[in-house]
Design a protein around this motif. Structure first.
Motif, short mmCIF file in Angstrom:
data_model
loop_
_atom_site.label_atom_id
_atom_site.label_comp_id
_atom_site.label_asym_id
_atom_site.label_seq_id
_atom_site.Cartn_x
_atom_site.Cartn_y
_atom_site.Cartn_z
N ARG A 73 0.83 -1.21 0.00
CA ARG A 73 0.00 0.00 0.00
C ARG A 73 0.87 1.26 0.00
N HIS A 89 0.56 3.97 -2.84
CA HIS A 89 0.26 5.35 -2.47
C HIS A 89 1.22 6.33 -3.14
N PRO A 149 -4.94 2.57 -0.52
CA PRO A 149 -3.55 2.97 -0.27
C PRO A 149 -3.41 4.31 0.45
N HIS A 150 -4.29 5.27 0.14
CA HIS A 150 -4.15 6.62 0.69
C HIS A 150 -4.46 6.67 2.18
#
Length: 319
Positions: A22, A26, A248-249
């Motif tokens: 992730r 990101h 991911p964020h």
């Protein structure tokens, strides 16, 4: 670049595999996460909505047929084993490329592309071992033309079981996740001793560190192999309970120390360029080991002839 996460069962290697995947996603980097554990939990650890795809390990014959291409040294997919190295005529892959294998076997979880090896199911009981499924991953990595800035993150089987096949030689770096306990570092010693024989690059990532004594224990036990550590994470616990924001964020809410540790992992990956010759040399070595140990007898063929002495590994090989 190819990264493996290994460690004792329960050490947090699946969690770290997901966090690192992730973290890369990101940043906008192309990343493929691969669940190579007999207990398939990486999709859950990645969080968010899952779009599943057929597992690679359940379609080993089709994988062999595709990767064989028109390599004249491999007369049929049946003659191809998990260690068969690529040669001239083999079908080589770009990470997440526009090809049949990726189109069929790559899904998504938490916004991260995900390939699953597949579970050990009831039909396998008593007749097969999990490494028969991992053979598809080994073949995939052997035929992959990935470069700097492209990442394949593999969550491996627990313990030192990865050494039961040549898969452990397919990576640029192996991160060994260790808790600050005697059991937590016991797998490290096994990995260290085996890896030294083959020049495999390993680094220890301390996990679930709660105090200075924990960190001192890890430093005393693994020395300079300790790359970084992660502290106890309420964010991870919330994610495991389904209370954290998916995608991911969402890592923006991860504890600052743990976000920094993920950055250290990426720096370690990027700091060493790929050694294509070493990768191919190990592929050939383990293929010949399997040929002598069982493959020739089982197939009735001379599989040492699958090694192409004029094959040039790396970017010079046509995909």
């Amino acid at each position: 670049m190819r990264i493996a996460f290994v460690g004792k069962g329960g050490s947090g290697k699946t969690t770290l595999s997901a966090l690192f995947s992730r973290h890369l996603a990101h940043s906008g980097a192309p990343v493929l996460a691969v669940d190579g554990d007999i207990n398939q939990h990486l999709a859950e650890a990645l969080g968010g909505e899952e779009v599943s795809a057929p597992p690679l390990g359940a379609h080993v014959f089709e994988v062999k047929k595709f990767l064989r291409g028109d390599n004249p040294r491999i007369p049929s997919p049946e003659a191809m084993i998990k260690t068969t190295p690529p040669g001239r005529g083999s079908r080589l892959l770009r990470p997440l490329g526009d090809d049949e294998l990726h189109a069929r076997h790559v899904g998504r979880a938490g916004g991260v592309p995900l390939m699953a090896t597949g579970e050990f199911d009831e039909s396998d009981l008593g007749v097969a071992c999990y490494h028969s499924k991992l053979g598809a991953v080994e073949l995939y990595l052997s035929h992959l033309l990935d470069g700097p800035g492209e990442y394949v993150v593999v969550d491996m089987t627990a313990g030192a079981d990865a050494f039961a096949s040549g898969l452990f030689t397919r990576f640029d770096i192996t991160f060994l996740v260790a808790e600050p306990t005697r059991k937590g570092v016991s797998v490290y010693r096994q990995y260290r001793d085996h890896a030294e024989q083959f020049g495999i690059r390993i680094a220890v990532v301390g996990n679930k560190v709660t105090c200075e004594d924990d960190l001192l224990f890890l430093k005393e036990q693994v020395g300079d192999d300790l790359l970084t550590h992660l502290v106890h994470s309420p964010w991870v616990r919330a994610a495991e309970q389904g209370r954290a924001e998916p995608g991911p964020h969402a890592l923006a809410s991860l504890e600052p120390h743990n976000r920094q540790a993920l950055g250290v992992l990426r720096e370690a990956v990027d700091s060493h360029p790929r050694d294509w010759d070493r990768l191919h040399r190990h592929a050939v070595e383990f293929h010949l080991r399997n040929v002598r140990a069982w493959a020739d007898a089982r197939t009735g063929e001379d599989l040492a002839g699958q090694v192409d002495p004029e094959y040039v590994p790396g970017p010079a090989a046509p995909a």
